[in-house]
Design an enzyme around this catalytic site. Sequence first.
Site, PDB file in Angstrom:
ATOM      1  N   HIS A 141      -3.950  -0.907  -4.501  1.00  0.00           N
ATOM      2  CA  HIS A 141      -5.411  -1.096  -4.351  1.00  0.00           C
ATOM      3  C   HIS A 141      -6.065  -0.795  -5.699  1.00  0.00           C
ATOM      4  O   HIS A 141      -7.119  -0.153  -5.760  1.00  0.00           O
ATOM      5  CB  HIS A 141      -5.980  -0.137  -3.296  1.00  0.00           C
ATOM      6  N   SER A 199       0.833  -1.203   0.000  1.00  0.00           N
ATOM      7  CA  SER A 199       0.000   0.000   0.000  1.00  0.00           C
ATOM      8  C   SER A 199       0.871   1.258   0.000  1.00  0.00           C
ATOM      9  O   SER A 199       1.665   1.443  -0.919  1.00  0.00           O
ATOM     10  CB  SER A 199      -0.977  -0.068   1.177  1.00  0.00           C
ATOM     11  N   GLU A 248      -5.043  -5.540  -4.939  1.00  0.00           N
ATOM     12  CA  GLU A 248      -4.852  -6.036  -3.578  1.00  0.00           C
ATOM     13  C   GLU A 248      -4.485  -7.527  -3.600  1.00  0.00           C
ATOM     14  O   GLU A 248      -4.813  -8.246  -4.524  1.00  0.00           O
ATOM     15  CB  GLU A 248      -6.134  -5.813  -2.763  1.00  0.00           C
TER      16      GLU A 248
END
Lengths: 307, 307
Positions: free
Chosen positions: A183, A141, A210
């Site tokens: 994401h 992330s 993800e």
Amino acid sequence: MAQGGQRLSADGSPRRTLLIIGGAEDKLGRSVVLKRFVRLAGGRQSRIVIIPTASSFVDEVVETYSRVFTRLRAGADIRVVHAASRAAAHDPELVGHLEDATAVFMSGGSQLKLSQFLVGTTVGDAIVAAYRRGVVIAGTSAGASVMSRFMISLGDEGLTPRQRSSQLTAGLGLLEDVIVDQHFDQRGRYGRLMSLVANSPNLLGIGIDENTAVEIRDDRVMTIVGTGGVFVIDARNAVTDAPDARRGAPLLVSGAVVHSLPTGATFDLRSVTLTRFVERHPDIEVAVASAKDRAAPTLAPARRAET
Amino acid sequence: MAQGGQRLSADGSPRRTLLIIGGAEDKLGRSVVLKRFVRLAGGRQSRIVIIPTASSFVDEVVETYSRVFTRLRAGADIRVVHAASRAAAHDPELVGHLEDATAVFMSGGSQLKLSQFLVGTTVGDAIVAAYRRGVVIAGTSAGASVMSRFMISLGDEGLTPRQRSSQLTAGLGLLEDVIVDQHFDQRGRYGRLMSLVANSPNLLGIGIDENTAVEIRDDRVMTIVGTGGVFVIDARNAVTDAPDARRGAPLLVSGAVVHSLPTGATFDLRSVTLTRFVERHPDIEVAVASAKDRAAPTLAPARRAET
């Protein structure tokens, strides 16, 4: 099994390895992405440093990843390097843990905390130096975004590329010519990544889903790990109106070359081409082909898919 | 002003015009998309047929569009052709209204109602015949999808192309070699369209945002109208694992050429290239260039955007 500094690149320098994870990687089940990280880190011989600095929940992050890495049979030597401010990140004592690490794992959280507290600091420079001497650097992330020289720190969702839909910030510079988004499917980030590469066509856009990661060797050879897909957007030869478009307007980006890559794909970041693909699912594991064999049935140009 | 059957194509046949709308077009404000439709239909001289068959709210749809077309200065002769079943769509009486229409407007609703009640029926065939003799055919949402030979009737949202993520159904066949998707940005339909063109690379994928339309002349020259963007996905030379991928797996689609087109763009569907672009926003309306002038500053290859 790679251990920091042992494997060498073709040019004789230590082999450089990045594992860039698109966020929300599985921590309880098969954990294919984190399992790959532990393996790259050296397994039982690993000495992992967790950097939880992006997160607002530092203790939970450290506890969670320590537990997962241990379950996945990492070495017992798991340390934490946390810079709670930019000043703290200049503390030379923090750097000691990085010196004999085999791998570094940067958690998710806020990209802007990473640009504030890591980039250009003593700790940040130590991560770059560790990478160059062969320490595996992983991040998920926000921890994924900070790896490249240019980082997407904020942006809008949506498919259609729009002018000024996102904000760029300086990252660590472990990779020079790409920009990473994460994401990717789950937060619909195609538009912002396409807009960024239309504005900076020298950068290759890499959008990671993800529970999916790209593993990059020596800044060049990229393979895919995990259950989702990875988009590569190459706007080097696209026609765009980026210099003229007003804020919020849909952008003209004509002729971008796009690659959607699942696990099993190997992609050369220098030539910007797919070089190998192995179909990975329970019943078929036969298709192996080099880029030269693209016409082979197992890796056919799409137009031949129906023949 | 085009009126049914008056303008001629280069080959001497009536000029064919489609207006394919991505849904949710503005009906109360500037209504640029529907204004364009009324203009194409012939303005005050128009004779418009509304086909509300896709909708579950036939009366409301007819009332709404009648009111908008009247506000936008369409001719007073607005008729309704509604086939409430496949049997009804074989009624020759319904066809009479289409005979002297200048334009047809197909509403949104269910794609499957259109494939059931229009495709291959007397009414459906009359729409195709009307198109061939120069009647403007417009459709929004489901009414947009049904125009091509292959129609996406159902599918999943998301960016990442996955195998078997959507269902194809037979459409009217006004366009042969494209497949249209609508509500494109708003419903995140990139993945399903890319998956379809990976499986059928002879089809060009066209994804249209809401309040946005493509106007297509003579099956070839496509221009963009409205506030959103239009994606063209060209997978003719992409490498894919579509023949091997299992249901739900992220698809390999390497080397698709993608075009994001805002208003002002003209795109040739035969050569699959951008042929002209005019920057359209309040303060700049200067950039006009042909495909041959791509290196001109106003329509520069992206890599020169920063020079």
